[in-house]
Design a protein around this motif. Sequence first.
Motif, mmCIF file in Angstrom:
data_model
loop_
_atom_site.group_PDB
_atom_site.id
_atom_site.type_symbol
_atom_site.label_atom_id
_atom_site.label_comp_id
_atom_site.label_asym_id
_atom_site.label_seq_id
_atom_site.Cartn_x
_atom_site.Cartn_y
_atom_site.Cartn_z
ATOM 1 N N ARG A 57 0.710 -1.201 -0.050
ATOM 2 C CA ARG A 57 -0.160 -0.024 0.140
ATOM 3 C C ARG A 57 0.902 1.283 -0.007
ATOM 4 N NH1 ARG A 57 -4.010 -0.677 4.917
ATOM 5 N NH2 ARG A 57 -5.230 1.148 3.688
ATOM 6 N N PHE A 58 2.101 1.330 0.386
ATOM 7 C CA PHE A 58 3.061 2.351 0.151
ATOM 8 C C PHE A 58 4.159 2.079 -0.607
ATOM 9 C CE2 PHE A 58 6.114 0.685 2.833
ATOM 10 C CZ PHE A 58 5.531 0.072 4.084
ATOM 11 N N HIS A 111 -0.270 7.794 2.921
ATOM 12 C CA HIS A 111 -1.502 7.852 3.354
ATOM 13 C C HIS A 111 -1.813 6.601 4.357
ATOM 14 C CE1 HIS A 111 -2.158 11.689 1.187
ATOM 15 N NE2 HIS A 111 -1.978 10.819 -0.078
ATOM 16 N N VAL A 112 -0.795 5.670 4.495
ATOM 17 C CA VAL A 112 -1.314 4.652 5.531
ATOM 18 C C VAL A 112 -0.170 4.488 6.385
ATOM 19 C CG1 VAL A 112 -2.434 3.268 3.468
ATOM 20 C CG2 VAL A 112 -0.108 3.021 3.773
ATOM 21 N N ALA A 113 -0.367 3.755 7.256
ATOM 22 C CA ALA A 113 0.590 3.605 8.705
ATOM 23 C C ALA A 113 1.808 2.968 8.093
ATOM 24 C CB ALA A 113 -0.072 3.110 9.707
ATOM 25 N N THR A 114 2.863 3.435 8.629
ATOM 26 C CA THR A 114 4.095 2.658 8.093
ATOM 27 C C THR A 114 4.307 1.466 8.877
ATOM 28 O OG1 THR A 114 5.297 3.759 10.178
ATOM 29 C CG2 THR A 114 5.478 4.841 7.768
ATOM 30 N N VAL A 115 5.251 0.460 8.451
ATOM 31 C CA VAL A 115 5.445 -0.681 9.200
ATOM 32 C C VAL A 115 5.801 -0.694 10.786
ATOM 33 C CG1 VAL A 115 6.775 -2.778 9.319
ATOM 34 C CG2 VAL A 115 6.081 -1.858 7.205
ATOM 35 N N LYS A 237 -1.322 16.332 3.829
ATOM 36 C CA LYS A 237 -2.503 15.703 3.127
ATOM 37 C C LYS A 237 -2.105 15.476 1.498
ATOM 38 C CE LYS A 237 -5.888 17.707 6.213
ATOM 39 N NZ LYS A 237 -7.087 18.406 6.308
ATOM 40 N N LYS A 238 -1.095 16.196 0.963
ATOM 41 C CA LYS A 238 -1.190 16.154 -0.324
ATOM 42 C C LYS A 238 0.085 14.919 -0.592
ATOM 43 C CE LYS A 238 -2.249 20.591 -2.186
ATOM 44 N NZ LYS A 238 -1.819 21.729 -3.035
ATOM 45 N N THR A 239 1.377 15.171 0.372
ATOM 46 C CA THR A 239 2.402 14.115 -0.012
ATOM 47 C C THR A 239 2.224 12.797 0.636
ATOM 48 O OG1 THR A 239 3.016 14.603 2.255
ATOM 49 C CG2 THR A 239 4.003 16.107 0.334
ATOM 50 N N GLY A 240 1.034 12.416 1.642
ATOM 51 C CA GLY A 240 0.707 11.350 1.961
ATOM 52 C C GLY A 240 1.634 10.552 2.764
ATOM 53 N N LYS A 241 2.752 11.219 3.275
ATOM 54 C CA LYS A 241 3.623 10.810 4.433
ATOM 55 C C LYS A 241 4.015 12.041 5.387
ATOM 56 C CE LYS A 241 7.904 12.187 1.576
ATOM 57 N NZ LYS A 241 8.974 11.657 1.107
ATOM 58 N N THR A 242 4.913 11.369 6.265
ATOM 59 C CA THR A 242 5.255 12.464 7.520
ATOM 60 C C THR A 242 6.164 13.394 6.987
ATOM 61 O OG1 THR A 242 4.790 10.737 9.201
ATOM 62 C CG2 THR A 242 6.136 12.363 9.975
ATOM 63 N N LEU A 243 5.889 14.514 7.320
ATOM 64 C CA LEU A 243 6.942 15.848 6.930
ATOM 65 C C LEU A 243 7.610 16.289 8.076
ATOM 66 C CD1 LEU A 243 4.878 17.771 3.957
ATOM 67 C CD2 LEU A 243 6.411 15.704 3.841
ATOM 68 N N GLY A 244 8.405 17.176 7.956
ATOM 69 C CA GLY A 244 9.360 17.711 8.782
ATOM 70 C C GLY A 244 10.230 16.655 9.621
#
Length: 338
Positions: A57-58, A111-115, A237-244
């Motif tokens: 999914r990612f 947009h989904v949880a990492t492992v 919300k656009k990138t679908g991943k944790t930023l910063g």
Amino acid sequence: MTMSKPPVLDQPIQGGSLLAALDSLLADDLAAVERILWNELESDQPCVKDILQHATRFRGKRLRPILVLLSARACGEVNETHRLLAAVVEMIHIATLVHDDVLDEASTRRHVATVNARWNNETSVLFGDYLFTHAFHLASELPTSHACRIIGRATNKVCEGELTQIHERGNLDLNEETYFKIINGKTAELTAVSAYLGAHYADQPVEVVNAVEAYGRKLGLAFQIADDLLDIVGVEKKTGKTLGSDLKKQKLTLPIIRLLATATPADAASIRDLLSHPEDETAGQLREYLHKSDALEYTSQTAHKLVEEACEHLNVLPASQARHWLCEIARFSVERSF
């Protein structure tokens, strides 16, 4: 399988249209790569099957296997070795993502949880190792060890890049030269080897193989610079991943390196204080300084220059649809905003 007609080539293709065009152009080969990959990763253990299913999914845009296949097509024809190696580089890439999410303490990807967020760090590390070992097991099926050596060397350089970045955390005097060494290892090495494998196993002469590899390296550098820019100014919300995560981990990237190099002494002192004590608000506080400097424009221009250099390396190849798409991939890599 009947493939739909690819879009005409007289206009640059962006975003979903580009990916749809590539999926159409490489449909049969990508389907074969998927079969090879999942046949290799098949497991009788339910817990492993669950993690594998989640990881699908990612996986993203399958850039590295596409580079293998498209470079092969630009140099001649795709063969079974290319398909196998495309599966290998995809496994290695997924493994690096899984490990990166542990290092960055990231909670989402695509947009989904990492492992690591859904399970734990131990599962993530072991799952990444599982993918690495399967990748080299699959590559060992080839008649010679050349691909294993090349991919092994590339994987070593990826790890060296990551280790160097960890070592340089908190170094507010990091310069551009060291930054480029880091991203050349952690990102560009795998895109370079993907392009190399496509050309080498299409039986191209060494000068052509080297030029295609150089294309892949410049693409990887540009891609990472764009990613580093998004980490600071992107929208989750656009990138679908944790930023910063770069700021939180005190990892200096090109926009910040440029900002510190050009800021007034007073601003530089304030910026260093923000970087030394990162919080959730740090990115927002830095944007004020970034927008009154040339750091964002400088970073973007650097990425675009690398893209144009990447496309110039492809001039050793005859004009073709595949060569066109290789350039489009490079351009898209720095123009994405998600």
